[in-house]
Design an enzyme around this catalytic site. Structure first.
Site, PDB file in Angstrom:
ATOM      1  N   HIS A 237       0.829  -1.202   0.000  1.00 20.80           N
ATOM      2  CA  HIS A 237       0.000   0.000   0.000  1.00 20.80           C
ATOM      3  C   HIS A 237       0.875   1.270   0.000  1.00 20.80           C
ATOM      4  O   HIS A 237       0.834   2.068  -0.920  1.00 20.80           O
ATOM      5  CB  HIS A 237      -0.876   0.034   1.261  1.00 20.80           C
ATOM      6  CG  HIS A 237      -1.754  -1.164   1.458  1.00 20.80           C
ATOM      7  ND1 HIS A 237      -2.870  -1.416   0.687  1.00 20.80           N
ATOM      8  CD2 HIS A 237      -1.696  -2.166   2.367  1.00 20.80           C
ATOM      9  CE1 HIS A 237      -3.462  -2.539   1.119  1.00 20.80           C
ATOM     10  NE2 HIS A 237      -2.770  -3.003   2.127  1.00 20.80           N
TER      11      HIS A 237
HETATM   12  O1  RIB Z   1      -4.857   0.055   4.787  1.00 20.43           O
HETATM   13  C1  RIB Z   1      -3.464   0.009   4.621  1.00 20.43           C
HETATM   14  C2  RIB Z   1      -2.793   1.062   5.442  1.00 20.43           C
HETATM   15  O2  RIB Z   1      -3.015   0.818   6.825  1.00 20.43           O
HETATM   16  C3  RIB Z   1      -1.265   1.058   5.287  1.00 20.43           C
HETATM   17  O3  RIB Z   1      -0.777   2.349   5.529  1.00 20.43           O
HETATM   18  C4  RIB Z   1      -0.823   0.130   6.375  1.00 20.43           C
HETATM   19  O4  RIB Z   1       0.525   0.395   6.796  1.00 20.43           O
HETATM   20  C5  RIB Z   1      -1.779   0.505   7.463  1.00 20.43           C
HETATM   21  O5  RIB Z   1      -1.271   1.653   8.116  1.00 20.43           O
END
Ligand code: RIB
Ligand code: CA
Length: 308
Positions: A237
């Site tokens: 992500h």
């Molecule tokens: O949904 C994914 C996000 O939430 C990313 O930033 C992961 O590190 C968590 O913080």
């Protein structure tokens, strides 16, 4: 040669945060990481700050100022993600012991650095809950003029959430903060689950890091293997934000007005995009939807290779 871009990453490492931070540090010729700030999210504030410090030490960049921020959301509870990232936040992988965080609070550091950067002189890259960013914008609205962009990992636009059927973790953890940021009027680029779920961690992509045969490459490969082992289908992500700054053509998106639901118990934290221009609000938010995943991973490996 593109001008060096001043960026501040606000993070909650976090296995994918680790990849994003290391990727940014590898791109030193293009991205000037002026500070790293931490916010409680995946795990508690002390752990995310310890992890951020260890990542700076791993990359040989203990010169980057580290500031700890808010230990909880603006309103309500403390959503965490140890089930994804492990109790310590980085899948049980060992990191060097880094330097301590500076005494200046992250929110104060964000305000100071923004003002020092001058008009549109700073890009904020929040990759955890948006608590610190929202606090800075509320305490010092003038800093909006100093921000060129806010490039956020968060939200789920046209796909299901990863915390509730409609809410993604960063926005669900602090929906009020996310709403403040998206409604700030600062140009915001959102990397939602729609696009980040295309950045799938495969064994071959982990091997590409491992075969760099460097401490950073091997450590990141171990983290991604742990991430994949814990979740089955791991996706990167947070590094999508850094990839956008380095190679925006890897992405496709659309400019809209957008906000976050802070009223409903059923859809609290939902990213609400005004795709049809019905609110009459300025389309200051770009929501990304498509990613060249092979190009993304080639870029990630290239930046990690740049770190010894
Ligand atoms: O949904 C994914 C996000 O939430 C990313 O930033 C992961 O590190 C968590 O913080
Ligand atoms: Ca994160």
């Amino acid at each position: 040669m593109a001008a060096v871009r001043r960026i501040l990453i606000d993070c909650d490492p976090g296995l994918d945060d680790a990849a994003a931070i290391l990727m940014a540090l590898g791109a030193r010729a293009v991205l000037d990481l002026v500070a790293l700030t931490t916010v409680a999210g995946n795990v508690g504030l002390a752990a995310v700050t310890r992890n951020a410090s260890g990542l700076l030490a791993l990359a040989g960049r203990t010169d980057v100022p580290l500031h700890a921020g808010c230990p909880r959301a603006l309103v309500g509870g403390t959503l965490r993600a140890q089930h994804v990232h492990g109790e310590g936040g980085i899948g049980g992988v060992d990191l060097p012991v880094g330097v301590s965080a500076r005494s200046e609070h992250a929110v104060d550091a964000i305000r100071r650095i923004a003002r020092e950067s001058g008009p549109k002189g700073l890009t904020l890259v929040p990759i955890g809950p948006l608590t610190n960013i929202a606090c800075a914008l509320v305490m010092a609205p003038d800093i909006a003029d100093c921000l060129s962009e806010i490039v956020v990992m968060g939200g789920a636009a046209r796909v299901g959430g990863n915390v509730t059927p409609v809410a993604e973790f960063n926005f669900a953890a602090d929906p009020h903060a996310a709403r403040i940021v998206l409604e700030s009027g600062v140009p915001v680029v959102v990397m939602p689950l729609d696009v980040t779920r295309q950045a799938v961690v495969t064994e071959a992509r982990i091997d590409a890091l491992r075969t760099l045969a460097t401490p950073v490459g091997e450590t990141l490969a171990a983290m991604l293997a742990a991430y994949r082992g814990r979740t089955g289908r791991a996706v990167l992500h947070d590094p999508c934000t850094i990839a956008y700054l380095l190679a925006p053509d890897l992405f496709r998106g659309e400019g809209v007005a957008a906000t976050v639901d802070t009223a409903s118990d059923v859809s609290m934290g939902r990213l609400v995009a005004d795709w049809n221009g019905q609110t009459g609000r300025d389309p200051t938010v770009t929501i990304m939807s498509d990613l060249d995943a092979d190009g993304f991973y080639d870029l990630l490996v290239a930046q990690i290779r740049a770190l010894s």
